[in-house]
Structures are given as structure tokens and as C-alpha cells.
Scaffold this active site. Structure first.
Site, PDB file in Angstrom:
ATOM      1  N   TYR A 198      -1.427  -0.777  10.588  1.00 60.02           N
ATOM      2  CA  TYR A 198      -1.607  -1.048   9.163  1.00 60.02           C
ATOM      3  C   TYR A 198      -0.343  -0.655   8.403  1.00 60.02           C
ATOM      4  O   TYR A 198       0.150  -1.412   7.558  1.00 60.02           O
ATOM      5  CB  TYR A 198      -2.820  -0.295   8.627  1.00 60.02           C
ATOM      6  CG  TYR A 198      -3.106  -0.586   7.173  1.00 60.02           C
ATOM      7  CD1 TYR A 198      -3.607  -1.822   6.776  1.00 60.02           C
ATOM      8  CD2 TYR A 198      -2.872   0.372   6.186  1.00 60.02           C
ATOM      9  CE1 TYR A 198      -3.868  -2.088   5.434  1.00 60.02           C
ATOM     10  CE2 TYR A 198      -3.130   0.112   4.853  1.00 60.02           C
ATOM     11  CZ  TYR A 198      -3.628  -1.122   4.478  1.00 60.02           C
ATOM     12  OH  TYR A 198      -3.878  -1.396   3.148  1.00 60.02           O
ATOM     13  N   SER A 217       0.863  -1.186   0.000  1.00 57.24           N
ATOM     14  CA  SER A 217       0.000   0.000   0.000  1.00 57.24           C
ATOM     15  C   SER A 217       0.891   1.224   0.000  1.00 57.24           C
ATOM     16  O   SER A 217       2.065   1.157   0.391  1.00 57.24           O
ATOM     17  CB  SER A 217      -0.878  -0.006   1.255  1.00 57.24           C
ATOM     18  OG  SER A 217      -1.483   1.254   1.474  1.00 57.24           O
TER      19      SER A 217
END
Length: 240
Positions: A145, A132
Site C-alpha cells: 500500500y 495517503s
């Protein structure tokens, strides 16, 4: 028949779009997810659908070997399965930390280990790991995350160095904000509302899961001697 493509997290978002794209291109596909009914609803040709949690190495490997017995060796593994549970370090439930690290990092490691030995022996194959943009730069409420996606980026870089001498490609893809189900995993309504407000502040996010899938297929379709090691892909209007 073309070569086998294995896709984790194939029931929605990027995974679903990649499943349709590769199947329609003539590749046999092994589709893995916890929601098998969603995989079956796509009714794709030359598709094997299995209910698998990527943190379960034995079940993951069993499904891959079953597909390889039917379709031949895995030529492309896409480690796409992931969860995003946003929260602050001081308040977030540690069980959510563990879930993200287990799925986002251990799941990727499991997938790579299952296919890497055979790819090295054949001196052919491609592994694409979904990280990501949060694996490249920090974002508020994204602490663990980010940790998991920085981890995916780092282990992908190490795996690439290990596999390149064997002509095996290992790629890290780092998407920005895209409209998928990923945000729905977050349990804090306040954080979800803040995230949606941020998206509106930068303008409409027009990039789609299909755009990500198309880009990933382009990376794979290049000659085996051509490796795009790392790819950040965002909406043009996303400035962070």
C-alpha cells in the site's frame, strides 16, 4: 452551468462526499465506481453515473468522453479510487499486491492520460490525485500500500512539472486515518483489529470524509494561478 468534475471511486468515502459537495455547488459531475447502484442512490442533479473499473482505460475514457459531450470539457479530475489491502511482505498473497498497484497507480495514470492532452491545449484544468500519509512515511503492514501511494506521490510530482508550463494544476492530497470503508478491503482480521487498536490509542479519530472533501474543494476553488502542490491532512490527534 459550472464546469465538469470527474470523480473516481465516487460510491463511498471521500468520493461520495466530494460528489455531493461539487454537485450541490452547481458543477455537473461524472461519477465513476464499480458499484453503480450506490452512485444512483445519491440522486444528484446534473450527475452522470457510470460503472467503470479505473484499470480499464478504454471504459474509463469512454465514460469521460460521454460526459464531456454533454457537459463540456473536464475542468477537474479527482483520481480518488483506491484499495488498501494491508499485509506483511512475507505472508501476503501477491494477487493483493497486483490489485493495489493496478488500481492505486495504473488507475491514476489512466485518468491523467485521458484528460491531460486536452488540458494542455486549453491551458486550463486541474488534476487532484489522492495519495495517503502512507505515501509520505512507512507504516507496519502497509508495504505494498505504501509502495502504491509513494508511487502516486511521485508520479503526481512529475505530472505537475510537465503540466505547470501549460497552466494546468496537478495536486497530491495525502490524508491520514479517516473513518471510511477503506480498511474493510483488508482480508486479515488480525491486522484490522491491530489498526483499530492503534486508532483508539491515539484517541478518537474525529476527522471525517466530509472534512477531506471540503478541503479538496477549497484547493480547487483557488484561482488557476494558485497551486497547492501537496497537502497532508490528518486528524489533529494523529501523531504519526
Amino acid at each position: 452551468m459550472k464546469k465538469l468534475v470527474v470523480i473516481t471511486g465516487a460510491s463511498s468515502g471521500f468520493g461520495k462526499e466530494m460528489a455531493k459537495l461539487f454537485s450541490n455547488a452547481g458543477n455537473p459531475v461524472l461519477l465513476l465506481a464499480r458499484r453503480i447502484e450506490r452512485l444512483q442512490e445519491m440522486n444528484l442533479p446534473n450527475a452522470m453515473c457510470r460503472k467503470v473499473d479505473v484499470t480499464d482505460l478504454d471504459a474509463f475514457e469512454k465514460a469521460v468522453r460521454e460526459a464531456e459531450d454533454r457537459y463540456g470539457k473536464t475542468d477537474l479530475l479527482i483520481n480518488n479510487a483506491g484499495v488498501m489491502l494491508l499485509g506483511t511482505i512475507d505472508n501476503q498473497n501477491p494477487s493483493e499486491w497486483k490489485t493495489m498497484l493496478d488500481v492505486n497507480v495504473m488507475g491514476v495514470l489512466n485518468g491523467m492520460q485521458i484528460v491531460m492532452k486536452d488540458m494542455k491545449d486549453r491551458k486550463f484544468g486541474t488534476i487532484i490525485n489522492l495519495s495517503s500519509i502512507a505515501g509520505v512515511q512507512p507504516f507496519g503492514n502497509h508495504a505494498v500500500y505504501c509502495a502504491s501511494k509513494y508511487g502516486v506521490r511521485g508520479l503526481t510530482q512529475v505530472a505537475r512539472a510537465e503540466m505547470s508550463p501549460f497552466n494546468v494544476r496537478v495536486v497530491c492530497v495525502e490524508p491520514g486515518a479517516v473513518g471510511t470503508e477503506l480498511l474493510s478491503h483488508t482480508t486479515s482480521d488480525e491486522i484490522i483489529e491491530g489498526y483499530e487498536a492503534w486508532k483508539q490509542s491515539v484517541g478518537a479519530i474525529n476527522i471525517t470524509a466530509s472534512d477531506i472533501a471540503t478541503t479538496i474543494k477549497f484547493v480547487y476553488d483557488l484561482p488557476q494561478s494558485v497551486l497547492i502542490r501537496e497537502l497532508i491532512i490528518t486528524d489533529t490527534m494523529q501523531d504519526a
